[in-house]
Write a protein that holds these residues in place. Structure first.
Motif, PDB file in Angstrom:
ATOM      1  N   ILE A   1      -5.401  -7.406  -8.025  1.00 23.63           N
ATOM      2  CA  ILE A   1      -5.801  -6.651  -6.831  1.00 23.63           C
ATOM      3  C   ILE A   1      -5.740  -5.141  -7.057  1.00 23.63           C
ATOM      4  CG2 ILE A   1      -4.974  -8.487  -5.312  1.00 23.63           C
ATOM      5  CD1 ILE A   1      -2.596  -6.662  -4.597  1.00 23.63           C
ATOM      6  N   ASN A   2      -5.528  -4.717  -8.287  1.00 23.17           N
ATOM      7  CA  ASN A   2      -5.378  -3.288  -8.560  1.00 23.17           C
ATOM      8  C   ASN A   2      -6.535  -2.428  -8.049  1.00 23.17           C
ATOM      9  OD1 ASN A   2      -2.995  -3.966  -9.745  1.00 23.17           O
ATOM     10  ND2 ASN A   2      -3.659  -3.630 -11.855  1.00 23.17           N
ATOM     11  N   PRO A   3      -7.796  -2.879  -8.174  1.00 22.90           N
ATOM     12  CA  PRO A   3      -8.889  -2.049  -7.659  1.00 22.90           C
ATOM     13  C   PRO A   3      -8.837  -1.868  -6.134  1.00 22.90           C
ATOM     14  CG  PRO A   3      -9.710  -3.637  -9.252  1.00 22.90           C
ATOM     15  CD  PRO A   3      -8.301  -4.032  -8.938  1.00 22.90           C
ATOM     16  N   GLY A   4      -8.115  -2.721  -5.446  1.00 19.54           N
ATOM     17  CA  GLY A   4      -8.038  -2.615  -3.993  1.00 19.54           C
ATOM     18  C   GLY A   4      -6.868  -1.807  -3.486  1.00 19.54           C
ATOM     19  N   LEU A   5      -6.046  -1.307  -4.394  1.00 17.04           N
ATOM     20  CA  LEU A   5      -4.872  -0.549  -3.997  1.00 17.04           C
ATOM     21  C   LEU A   5      -5.219   0.929  -3.807  1.00 17.04           C
ATOM     22  CD1 LEU A   5      -2.213  -2.123  -6.395  1.00 17.04           C
ATOM     23  CD2 LEU A   5      -2.847  -2.818  -4.075  1.00 17.04           C
ATOM     24  N   THR A   6      -4.547   1.550  -2.879  1.00 20.52           N
ATOM     25  CA  THR A   6      -4.798   2.963  -2.611  1.00 20.52           C
ATOM     26  C   THR A   6      -3.916   3.805  -3.523  1.00 20.52           C
ATOM     27  OG1 THR A   6      -3.201   2.796  -0.803  1.00 20.52           O
ATOM     28  CG2 THR A   6      -5.520   2.652  -0.226  1.00 20.52           C
ATOM     29  N   VAL A   7      -4.418   4.041  -4.717  1.00 25.38           N
ATOM     30  CA  VAL A   7      -3.687   4.840  -5.712  1.00 25.38           C
ATOM     31  C   VAL A   7      -4.368   6.201  -5.850  1.00 25.38           C
ATOM     32  CG1 VAL A   7      -2.880   2.816  -6.955  1.00 25.38           C
ATOM     33  CG2 VAL A   7      -5.054   3.869  -7.592  1.00 25.38           C
ATOM     34  N   LEU A   8      -3.674   7.137  -6.457  1.00 29.21           N
ATOM     35  CA  LEU A   8      -4.230   8.469  -6.667  1.00 29.21           C
ATOM     36  C   LEU A   8      -5.425   8.402  -7.610  1.00 29.21           C
ATOM     37  CD1 LEU A   8      -0.951  10.549  -7.082  1.00 29.21           C
ATOM     38  CD2 LEU A   8      -2.466  10.495  -5.090  1.00 29.21           C
ATOM     39  N   ALA A   9      -6.458   9.151  -7.278  1.00 33.03           N
ATOM     40  CA  ALA A   9      -7.640   9.212  -8.135  1.00 33.03           C
ATOM     41  C   ALA A   9      -7.310  10.004  -9.402  1.00 33.03           C
ATOM     42  CB  ALA A   9      -8.794   9.871  -7.384  1.00 33.03           C
ATOM     43  N   PRO A  10      -8.047   9.771 -10.456  1.00 30.85           N
ATOM     44  CA  PRO A  10      -7.821  10.532 -11.700  1.00 30.85           C
ATOM     45  C   PRO A  10      -7.908  12.034 -11.428  1.00 30.85           C
ATOM     46  CG  PRO A  10      -9.302   8.694 -12.102  1.00 30.85           C
ATOM     47  CD  PRO A  10      -9.116   8.757 -10.622  1.00 30.85           C
ATOM     48  N   GLY A  11      -6.927  12.766 -11.918  1.00 34.25           N
ATOM     49  CA  GLY A  11      -6.924  14.212 -11.758  1.00 34.25           C
ATOM     50  C   GLY A  11      -6.229  14.708 -10.509  1.00 34.25           C
ATOM     51  N   VAL A  12      -5.806  13.791  -9.628  1.00 34.64           N
ATOM     52  CA  VAL A  12      -5.114  14.171  -8.392  1.00 34.64           C
ATOM     53  C   VAL A  12      -3.613  14.032  -8.627  1.00 34.64           C
ATOM     54  CG1 VAL A  12      -4.778  13.687  -5.948  1.00 34.64           C
ATOM     55  CG2 VAL A  12      -7.040  13.431  -6.970  1.00 34.64           C
TER      56      VAL A  12
ATOM     57  N   HIS B   1     -11.147  -1.238   8.274  1.00 35.94           N
ATOM     58  CA  HIS B   1      -9.865  -0.739   8.777  1.00 35.94           C
ATOM     59  C   HIS B   1      -9.933  -0.438  10.271  1.00 35.94           C
ATOM     60  CE1 HIS B   1      -8.922  -0.181   4.500  1.00 35.94           C
ATOM     61  NE2 HIS B   1      -7.654  -0.075   4.865  1.00 35.94           N
ATOM     62  N   GLY B   2     -11.022   0.173  10.701  1.00 33.00           N
ATOM     63  CA  GLY B   2     -11.146   0.521  12.112  1.00 33.00           C
ATOM     64  C   GLY B   2     -11.195  -0.695  13.019  1.00 33.00           C
ATOM     65  N   PHE B   3     -11.991  -1.684  12.620  1.00 31.21           N
ATOM     66  CA  PHE B   3     -12.130  -2.880  13.455  1.00 31.21           C
ATOM     67  C   PHE B   3     -10.837  -3.691  13.508  1.00 31.21           C
ATOM     68  CE2 PHE B   3     -16.914  -2.678  12.926  1.00 31.21           C
ATOM     69  CZ  PHE B   3     -17.156  -2.439  14.270  1.00 31.21           C
ATOM     70  N   VAL B   4     -10.185  -3.868  12.360  1.00 31.38           N
ATOM     71  CA  VAL B   4      -8.960  -4.674  12.368  1.00 31.38           C
ATOM     72  C   VAL B   4      -7.873  -3.972  13.173  1.00 31.38           C
ATOM     73  CG1 VAL B   4      -7.943  -3.767  10.228  1.00 31.38           C
ATOM     74  CG2 VAL B   4      -7.414  -6.077  10.965  1.00 31.38           C
TER      75      VAL B   4
ATOM     76  N   GLU C   1       4.072  -6.613  15.548  1.00 30.02           N
ATOM     77  CA  GLU C   1       3.950  -5.617  14.490  1.00 30.02           C
ATOM     78  C   GLU C   1       3.681  -6.290  13.146  1.00 30.02           C
ATOM     79  OE1 GLU C   1       4.025  -2.089  14.569  1.00 30.02           O
ATOM     80  OE2 GLU C   1       3.606  -2.638  16.649  1.00 30.02           O
ATOM     81  N   ALA C   2       4.349  -7.398  12.896  1.00 25.62           N
ATOM     82  CA  ALA C   2       4.156  -8.093  11.627  1.00 25.62           C
ATOM     83  C   ALA C   2       2.733  -8.636  11.511  1.00 25.62           C
ATOM     84  CB  ALA C   2       5.177  -9.221  11.485  1.00 25.62           C
ATOM     85  N   VAL C   3       2.237  -9.243  12.554  1.00 24.19           N
ATOM     86  CA  VAL C   3       0.877  -9.804  12.515  1.00 24.19           C
ATOM     87  C   VAL C   3      -0.147  -8.693  12.306  1.00 24.19           C
ATOM     88  CG1 VAL C   3      -0.886 -11.009  13.838  1.00 24.19           C
ATOM     89  CG2 VAL C   3       1.474 -11.814  13.908  1.00 24.19           C
ATOM     90  N   GLY C   4       0.014  -7.598  13.034  1.00 25.07           N
ATOM     91  CA  GLY C   4      -0.926  -6.494  12.901  1.00 25.07           C
ATOM     92  C   GLY C   4      -0.888  -5.858  11.525  1.00 25.07           C
ATOM     93  N   ALA C   5       0.310  -5.637  10.993  1.00 23.36           N
ATOM     94  CA  ALA C   5       0.435  -5.040   9.661  1.00 23.36           C
ATOM     95  C   ALA C   5      -0.101  -5.977   8.587  1.00 23.36           C
ATOM     96  CB  ALA C   5       1.897  -4.688   9.384  1.00 23.36           C
ATOM     97  N   PHE C   6       0.135  -7.283   8.752  1.00 25.91           N
ATOM     98  CA  PHE C   6      -0.400  -8.261   7.796  1.00 25.91           C
ATOM     99  C   PHE C   6      -1.926  -8.204   7.793  1.00 25.91           C
ATOM    100  CE2 PHE C   6      -2.169 -12.326   6.653  1.00 25.91           C
ATOM    101  CZ  PHE C   6      -1.427 -12.735   5.556  1.00 25.91           C
ATOM    102  N   ALA C   7      -2.517  -8.210   8.985  1.00 28.81           N
ATOM    103  CA  ALA C   7      -3.976  -8.187   9.083  1.00 28.81           C
ATOM    104  C   ALA C   7      -4.546  -6.908   8.473  1.00 28.81           C
ATOM    105  CB  ALA C   7      -4.402  -8.302  10.546  1.00 28.81           C
ATOM    106  N   LEU C   8      -3.891  -5.788   8.742  1.00 32.62           N
ATOM    107  CA  LEU C   8      -4.372  -4.511   8.207  1.00 32.62           C
ATOM    108  C   LEU C   8      -4.302  -4.497   6.687  1.00 32.62           C
ATOM    109  CD1 LEU C   8      -5.425  -1.744   9.039  1.00 32.62           C
ATOM    110  CD2 LEU C   8      -3.061  -0.949   9.176  1.00 32.62           C
ATOM    111  N   SER C   9      -3.215  -5.027   6.134  1.00 37.40           N
ATOM    112  CA  SER C   9      -3.060  -5.068   4.677  1.00 37.40           C
ATOM    113  C   SER C   9      -4.044  -6.055   4.046  1.00 37.40           C
ATOM    114  CB  SER C   9      -1.625  -5.457   4.314  1.00 37.40           C
ATOM    115  OG  SER C   9      -1.461  -5.576   2.917  1.00 37.40           O
ATOM    116  N   PHE C  10      -4.130  -7.244   4.604  1.00 36.21           N
ATOM    117  CA  PHE C  10      -4.980  -8.290   4.036  1.00 36.21           C
ATOM    118  C   PHE C  10      -6.453  -7.873   4.076  1.00 36.21           C
ATOM    119  CE2 PHE C  10      -7.455 -12.248   4.489  1.00 36.21           C
ATOM    120  CZ  PHE C  10      -7.067 -12.909   3.334  1.00 36.21           C
ATOM    121  N   ILE C  11      -6.912  -7.418   5.222  1.00 39.06           N
ATOM    122  CA  ILE C  11      -8.324  -7.060   5.365  1.00 39.06           C
ATOM    123  C   ILE C  11      -8.617  -5.716   4.714  1.00 39.06           C
ATOM    124  CG2 ILE C  11     -10.128  -6.495   7.050  1.00 39.06           C
ATOM    125  CD1 ILE C  11      -8.891  -8.597   8.888  1.00 39.06           C
ATOM    126  N   GLY C  12      -7.668  -4.773   4.833  1.00 39.00           N
ATOM    127  CA  GLY C  12      -7.895  -3.465   4.234  1.00 39.00           C
ATOM    128  C   GLY C  12      -7.996  -3.528   2.721  1.00 39.00           C
TER     129      GLY C  12
END
Length: 204
Positions: A98-109, A31-34, A1-12
């Motif tokens: 890394i802020n541009p790579g974070l999944t944050v709420l879009a403006p107005g959401v 995301h799909g491939f990793v 689980e740790a390896v998979g979550a690390f890969a998903l976070s790093f590559i995502g």
């Protein structure tokens, strides 16, 4: 689980960060491939959750005990943080953070809208995962049946072949591996050509 979550976070995070503003397809494929690769690599060990929401679904349906779920969450969340830190540590000089790579709420959401969207999409994810296993009456789901039929068709005419049926007991017994064996035998596969792993947490 740790390896998979690390890969998903790093590559995502990396895909979002370096893909640019018009990189929806790139990010989706990353995301799909990793996820697919990590499930293939580690699914037979842990079940390949890599997502706390998936683990929560397995917990409430009594497919894993509480202590395992807690262990999964610690591994997933800790590894995801390490994955993000690894991205940060490898940034080129012209990328300040890394802020541009974070999944944050879009403006107005609003956070309410974001929560509802995340809840619905996560429900779809867990729904699909649960839809590939065993039904309440002990028969394979439609998805599992099609996977088995595909395996049988691929091996027709092959002189020597074996099937490895994996999958432990989920919410609805019997073990998924036993359900797969029964289905394969119903398709005319001799029992001595079917290997069983009824302790695995992944269904293959």
């Amino acid at each position: 689980e740790a390896v998979g979550a690390f890969a998903l976070s790093f590559i995502g995070v990396g895909a979002i960060l370096y893909g640019g503003p018009n990189s929806l397809v790139t990010v989706a494929l990353a995301h799909g491939f990793v996820t697919a690769v990590m499930v293939c690599a580690a699914g037979h060990i842990s079940g390949g959750h890599f997502n706390p929401a998936v683990t929560f679904g397995f917990l409430v349906t009594k497919r894993i005990p509480t202590y395992e779920a807690v262990g999964y969450w610690v591994a997933q969340l800790g590894a995801a943080v390490l994955g993000a830190l690894a991205v940060r540590a490898t940034l080129p000089d012209n990328v300040p953070n890394i802020n541009p790579g974070l999944t944050v709420l879009a403006p107005g959401v609003s956070w309410v809208s974001g929560f509802v969207i995340e809840f619905i999409l996560t429900f779809f994810l867990v729904f699909v995962i649960f839809g590939v296993a065993v039904q309440e009456d002990g028969t394979p789901s439609g998805s599992l049946r099609r996977r088995c039929e595909k395996a049988v068709n691929i091996n027709r005419g092959v002189a020597v072949h074996y099937f490895l049926a994996t999958g432990g007991v989920g919410r609805h017994g019997p073990a998924e591996a036993i359900v797969i064996r029964a289905f394969l035998m119903g398709q005319g596969t001799p029992s001595d050509k079917i290997l069983i792993d009824d302790k695995s947490r992944d269904t293959l």
